[in-house]
Design a protein around this motif. Structure first.
Motif, PDB file in Angstrom:
ATOM      1  N   LEU A   3       0.886  -1.167   0.000  1.00  0.00           N
ATOM      2  CA  LEU A   3       0.000   0.000   0.000  1.00  0.00           C
ATOM      3  C   LEU A   3       0.918   1.210   0.000  1.00  0.00           C
ATOM      4  CD1 LEU A   3      -2.824   1.406   0.657  1.00  0.00           C
ATOM      5  CD2 LEU A   3      -2.202   1.119   3.057  1.00  0.00           C
ATOM      6  N   SER A   6       1.845   2.814   3.304  1.00  0.00           N
ATOM      7  CA  SER A   6       2.271   1.925   4.390  1.00  0.00           C
ATOM      8  C   SER A   6       3.778   2.005   4.643  1.00  0.00           C
ATOM      9  CB  SER A   6       1.894   0.476   4.024  1.00  0.00           C
ATOM     10  OG  SER A   6       2.590  -0.424   4.841  1.00  0.00           O
ATOM     11  N   PRO A   7       4.178   2.350   5.864  1.00  0.00           N
ATOM     12  CA  PRO A   7       5.614   2.370   6.169  1.00  0.00           C
ATOM     13  C   PRO A   7       6.207   0.962   6.119  1.00  0.00           C
ATOM     14  CG  PRO A   7       4.313   2.646   8.191  1.00  0.00           C
ATOM     15  CD  PRO A   7       3.356   2.681   7.039  1.00  0.00           C
ATOM     16  N   TYR A   8       5.347  -0.039   6.357  1.00  0.00           N
ATOM     17  CA  TYR A   8       5.834  -1.425   6.345  1.00  0.00           C
ATOM     18  C   TYR A   8       6.122  -1.864   4.908  1.00  0.00           C
ATOM     19  CZ  TYR A   8       3.685  -0.715  10.843  1.00  0.00           C
ATOM     20  OH  TYR A   8       3.348  -0.169  12.059  1.00  0.00           O
ATOM     21  N   ARG A  11       9.482  -0.368   3.755  1.00  0.00           N
ATOM     22  CA  ARG A  11      10.666  -1.114   4.208  1.00  0.00           C
ATOM     23  C   ARG A  11      11.117  -2.113   3.141  1.00  0.00           C
ATOM     24  NH1 ARG A  11       8.427  -2.708  10.271  1.00  0.00           N
ATOM     25  NH2 ARG A  11       8.753  -0.650  11.169  1.00  0.00           N
ATOM     26  N   MET A  30      -6.196  -1.338   0.584  1.00  0.00           N
ATOM     27  CA  MET A  30      -6.461  -1.962   1.885  1.00  0.00           C
ATOM     28  C   MET A  30      -7.599  -1.277   2.635  1.00  0.00           C
ATOM     29  SD  MET A  30      -4.431  -4.405   1.829  1.00  0.00           S
ATOM     30  CE  MET A  30      -4.465  -5.107   3.463  1.00  0.00           C
ATOM     31  N   LYS A  34     -10.159  -4.660   0.160  1.00  0.00           N
ATOM     32  CA  LYS A  34      -9.069  -5.623   0.415  1.00  0.00           C
ATOM     33  C   LYS A  34      -9.281  -6.841  -0.486  1.00  0.00           C
ATOM     34  CE  LYS A  34      -7.873  -5.977   4.733  1.00  0.00           C
ATOM     35  NZ  LYS A  34      -7.611  -6.390   6.142  1.00  0.00           N
ATOM     36  N   LYS A  46      -4.037 -10.602   7.459  1.00  0.00           N
ATOM     37  CA  LYS A  46      -4.756  -9.968   6.324  1.00  0.00           C
ATOM     38  C   LYS A  46      -4.222  -8.569   6.048  1.00  0.00           C
ATOM     39  CE  LYS A  46      -8.939 -12.499   7.674  1.00  0.00           C
ATOM     40  NZ  LYS A  46      -8.388 -13.097   8.904  1.00  0.00           N
ATOM     41  N   LYS A  47      -2.887  -8.425   6.096  1.00  0.00           N
ATOM     42  CA  LYS A  47      -2.269  -7.106   5.920  1.00  0.00           C
ATOM     43  C   LYS A  47      -1.180  -7.153   4.859  1.00  0.00           C
ATOM     44  CE  LYS A  47      -3.077  -5.419  10.577  1.00  0.00           C
ATOM     45  NZ  LYS A  47      -2.561  -4.751  11.730  1.00  0.00           N
ATOM     46  N   VAL A  48      -0.830  -5.978   4.358  1.00  0.00           N
ATOM     47  CA  VAL A  48       0.362  -5.829   3.524  1.00  0.00           C
ATOM     48  C   VAL A  48       1.490  -5.336   4.442  1.00  0.00           C
ATOM     49  CG1 VAL A  48      -0.817  -5.380   1.360  1.00  0.00           C
ATOM     50  CG2 VAL A  48      -0.311  -3.447   2.871  1.00  0.00           C
ATOM     51  N   PRO A  49       2.725  -5.555   4.053  1.00  0.00           N
ATOM     52  CA  PRO A  49       3.197  -6.113   2.793  1.00  0.00           C
ATOM     53  C   PRO A  49       3.190  -7.646   2.778  1.00  0.00           C
ATOM     54  CG  PRO A  49       5.073  -5.502   4.159  1.00  0.00           C
ATOM     55  CD  PRO A  49       3.844  -5.079   4.911  1.00  0.00           C
ATOM     56  N   GLU A  60       4.662 -10.132   7.145  1.00  0.00           N
ATOM     57  CA  GLU A  60       5.227  -9.387   8.280  1.00  0.00           C
ATOM     58  C   GLU A  60       6.555  -8.758   7.836  1.00  0.00           C
ATOM     59  OE1 GLU A  60       4.243  -8.599  11.659  1.00  0.00           O
ATOM     60  OE2 GLU A  60       2.400  -8.997  10.610  1.00  0.00           O
ATOM     61  N   SER A  61       6.568  -7.422   7.822  1.00  0.00           N
ATOM     62  CA  SER A  61       7.693  -6.718   7.200  1.00  0.00           C
ATOM     63  C   SER A  61       9.066  -7.077   7.769  1.00  0.00           C
ATOM     64  CB  SER A  61       7.466  -5.203   7.272  1.00  0.00           C
ATOM     65  OG  SER A  61       7.375  -4.778   8.613  1.00  0.00           O
ATOM     66  N   ASP A  96       8.240  -1.395  16.653  1.00  0.00           N
ATOM     67  CA  ASP A  96       6.973  -1.911  16.098  1.00  0.00           C
ATOM     68  C   ASP A  96       5.944  -2.247  17.167  1.00  0.00           C
ATOM     69  OD1 ASP A  96       7.780  -1.541  13.560  1.00  0.00           O
ATOM     70  OD2 ASP A  96       7.807  -3.652  12.982  1.00  0.00           O
TER      71      ASP A  96
HETATM   72  N1  LIG Z   1       3.251  -5.901  11.621  1.00  0.00           N
HETATM   73  C1  LIG Z   1       2.895  -5.729  10.231  1.00  0.00           C
HETATM   74  C2  LIG Z   1       2.068  -4.467  10.085  1.00  0.00           C
HETATM   75  C3  LIG Z   1       1.509  -4.311   8.674  1.00  0.00           C
HETATM   76  C4  LIG Z   1       0.342  -3.335   8.622  1.00  0.00           C
HETATM   77  O1  LIG Z   1      -0.096  -2.798   9.640  1.00  0.00           O
HETATM   78  N2  LIG Z   1      -0.142  -3.110   7.405  1.00  0.00           N
HETATM   79  C5  LIG Z   1      -1.293  -2.225   7.224  1.00  0.00           C
HETATM   80  C6  LIG Z   1      -0.931  -1.128   6.235  1.00  0.00           C
HETATM   81  S1  LIG Z   1       0.191   0.009   6.976  1.00  0.00           S
HETATM   82  C7  LIG Z   1      -2.450  -3.016   6.652  1.00  0.00           C
HETATM   83  O2  LIG Z   1      -2.293  -3.827   5.772  1.00  0.00           O
HETATM   84  N3  LIG Z   1      -3.645  -2.745   7.169  1.00  0.00           N
HETATM   85  C8  LIG Z   1      -4.856  -3.343   6.672  1.00  0.00           C
HETATM   86  C9  LIG Z   1      -5.769  -3.811   7.745  1.00  0.00           C
HETATM   87  O3  LIG Z   1      -5.450  -3.667   8.936  1.00  0.00           O
HETATM   88  O4  LIG Z   1      -6.826  -4.314   7.399  1.00  0.00           O
HETATM   89  C10 LIG Z   1       4.151  -5.668   9.390  1.00  0.00           C
HETATM   90  O5  LIG Z   1       5.207  -5.300   9.919  1.00  0.00           O
HETATM   91  O6  LIG Z   1       4.099  -6.040   8.194  1.00  0.00           O
END
Ligand SMILES: N[C@@H](CCC(=O)N[C@@H](CS)C(=O)NCC(=O)O)C(=O)O
Length: 219
Positions: A3, A6-8, A11, A30, A34, A46-49, A60-61, A96
């Motif tokens: 995204l 997204s700071p993750y 990275r 996202m 999604k 269910k998150k990026v990246p 998990e970044s 984190d």
């Molecule tokens: N701990 C995760 C955090 C990833 C994260 O928070 N991603 C957010 C975007 S910044 C996301 O996908 N959020 C979607 C959601 O929560 O549904 C990592 O380091 O990858």
């Protein structure tokens, strides 16, 4: 898969750039839409990246950063010394698991919750400030390393979120060592060239803050 805000995700973009690895980037919506692919690849969070390599997902970044470092050996991201590596993992976990969530609550919420989080964030920022001040070489290294990639969230995202929130938390007067480290980091071309535009990020977080505040009771 990532995204733009997204700071993750950033990275991973920076790490792959440093390693000289070509990749195809897929932007995920996202917030509004999604994709089922994200849920399939990352059913736990269910998150990026998400990094897909040889057909397999890695999520998990920080886990992805370590995977990238182990898979493409040139230009190491983590320190070579095992004590320094342990320190890098420790401070990454601190950023984190403690610092970032507390700062987000302080900046994105209101009332008593924000007040408590602000006091806690100030204590946590002091810990980081003292660590950098003490000369920890993770924060004073040559080039951009693992710790820097993790810390971009503090260096670039926190100022944007505080501008969106109209609050001041991470200020040069109070945390000069963190701010100098952030400036050095953001001046590195491999970071600078991959950052999302500041104003776009401020506006994105303005919308996120409004959404959070309309959903949560104002304590
Ligand atoms: N701990 C995760 C955090 C990833 C994260 O928070 N991603 C957010 C975007 S910044 C996301 O996908 N959020 C979607 C959601 O929560 O549904 C990592 O380091 O990858």
């Amino acid at each position: 898969m990532g995204l733009w805000a997204s700071p993750y995700s950033l990275r991973i973009k920076v790490a792959l750039k440093i390693k000289g690895v070509d990749y195809e980037y897929v932007e995920e919506d996202m917030i509004r839409n999604k994709s089922q692919q994200i849920v399939n690849y990352n059913p736990v969070h269910k998150k990026v990246p998400v990094l897909i390599h040889t057909g397999k997902p890695i999520v998990e970044s920080v886990v992805i950063l370590e995977y990238i470092d182990e898979t493409w050996k040139g230009n190491p991201l983590l320190p070579q010394d095992s004590y320094d590596r342990a320190q890098a993992r420790f401070w990454a976990k601190f950023i984190d698991d403690q610092l970032t969530p507390t700062i987000r609550t302080a900046l994105m919420r209101k009332g008593e919750i924000a007040k408590r989080a602000t006091a806690e964030a100030e204590e946590l920022l002091k810990l980081l400030e003292n660590e950098i001040k003490s000369g920890n070489k993770l924060f004073h290294g040559e080039g951009v390393g693992f710790m820097d990639m993790v810390g971009i969230v503090i260096a670039y995202w926190v100022p944007a979120i505080q501008q969106a929130a109209g609050k001041q938390l991470l200020m040069r007067g109070s945390y000069p060592c963190i701010c100098s480290w952030a400036c050095r980091l953001l001046a590195c071309s491999v970071v600078r060239e991959n950052l999302p535009p500041h104003d776009k990020l401020v506006s994105f977080y303005g919308d996120r803050i409004a959404a959070v505040l309309t959903k949560t009771p104002k304590l």
